[in-house]
Enzyme design. Structure first.
Site: not given
Ligand SMILES: [Zn+2]
Ligand SMILES: [Zn+2]
Length: 344
Positions: A39, A42
């Site tokens: 994440t 990202h």
């Molecule tokens: Zn994580």
């Protein structure tokens, strides 16, 4: 105190941050080590700028030491080594009422929706903390959060000793799901296309199949004497895995959806009818998943050392992220927050 602000366009600015005194229900941590998550990558690539609203301190996979506590804090003391369950829930919605605060209707993820851990000093609610026993180092503590994800997935699947589990996707979470599944006494197989990830799984004692060069269904059928897999974890997020998961399933198999599918995949619902399959969602983790993850490392049931591919100082966070972007097959890069001068 130094903090790394994500400022957008694959860049962090490391500059001085604000040390915040804890409110009555808060603690202040000296952050130890912070893992870089998929994440976070990202965010680094700019696809979550609207949600993150840079400049923002991100990071949510961490260990640290309690250095200051608010007047009402009872669960930890100054000096305790801790990990953080980075979920900020409302405590009032139907999900929270039902005891599912990890999927609260108003859930805020710390380090994405609110400031995170890539800084030397972090002030947060004490209810997010889990204590680390002496047997778990701060470096390994930074792996507790992703390991707790894996513990939650395996708990949701109701996997039992002696069952056959297939994990589709051998990234860091898939590999950790395999380890947790193995620790329950199940037979475990990872399906993955990347050779270095296959080698990593093999080195950690997991049976592997490359579905590009091998026939996954044939391999699973011969491995299970024609029964099929009792539990399938979908950790890859691709259509080919959705096709495979119903094909390799035993009758009454449980399929656990771990991956985030941004597009609506085509699912063979006929197989759900024909084989009486179950599909289970698994999102983040609950308190007991953190306790389980801590216990698995403390008792040496799982060794997370091989997952740490690098440790960089906070001052070099830009190159740590750039290296991850260049080597997406790497497992876990850690950022050390206490070795660029003393906090405060
Ligand atoms: Zn994580
Ligand atoms: Zn809630």
């Amino acid at each position: 105190m130094q903090a790394a602000f994500y400022i957008g366009n694959k860049e962090f600015s490391v500059s001085s941050g604000t040390v915040i005194a804890p409110e009555s229900d808060e603690v202040r941590l000296n952050v130890g080590f912070v893992g870089i998550c998929g994440t976070d990558m990202h965010i680094y690539h700019g696809v979550m700028d609207q949600r993150v609203a840079p400049p923002k301190i991100i990071g949510h996979e961490l260990s640290g030491t309690v250095v200051d506590i608010g007047s009402n804090v009872k669960n930890v003391s100054v000096g305790d080594r801790v990990v953080v369950r980075p979920l900020d829930y409302c405590g009032k919605c139907p999900a929270c009422d039902a005891g599912h605060s990890h999927i609260c209707h108003q859930l805020k993820f710390m380090g994405i929706d609110s400031p995170g851990a890539f800084q030397q000093s972090w002030t947060i609610k004490s209810r997010t903390l889990h204590k680390l026993p002496d047997a778990v180092s701060l470096e390994h503590g930074a792996l507790i959060e992703p390991l707790a994800v894996a513990c939650h997935d395996v708990a949701r699947s109701r996997l039992k000793q002696g069952e056959h589990a297939v994990i589709i996707g051998g990234g860091p979470i898939g590999q950790l799901v395999a380890q947790v599944a193995k620790s329950t006494g199940a037979h475990v197989l990872i399906s993955e296309v990347n050779e270095s990830r296959l080698a990593f799984a093999k080195k950690n004692g997991i049976k592997t199949v490359n579905p590009v060069s091998q026939n996954l269904n044939a391999e699973v059928q011969s491995w299970t004497q024609g029964k099929g897999a009792d539990v399938i974890f979908e950790v890859s997020g691709v259509q080919a895995a959705i096709d495979a998961m119903t094909e390799i399933a035993a009758v009454r198999a449980r399929i656990c959806m771990v991956a985030i599918h941004s597009e609506k995949p085509q699912v063979d619902l006929f197989q759900f009818f024909w084989k009486e399959l179950e599909l289970l969602g698994a999102r983040v983790y609950e308190g007991q998943d953190f306790e389980k993850a801590i216990d698995l490392i403390a008792t040496k049931a799982i060794d997370v050392e091989p997952y740490i591919s690098s440790i960089s100082p906070l001052s070099e966070i830009n190159s740590a992220f750039a290296n991850m972007a260049d080597n997406p097959q790497g497992m876990k890069a850690l950022v050390a927050c206490q070795n660029i001068g003393k906090p405060e």
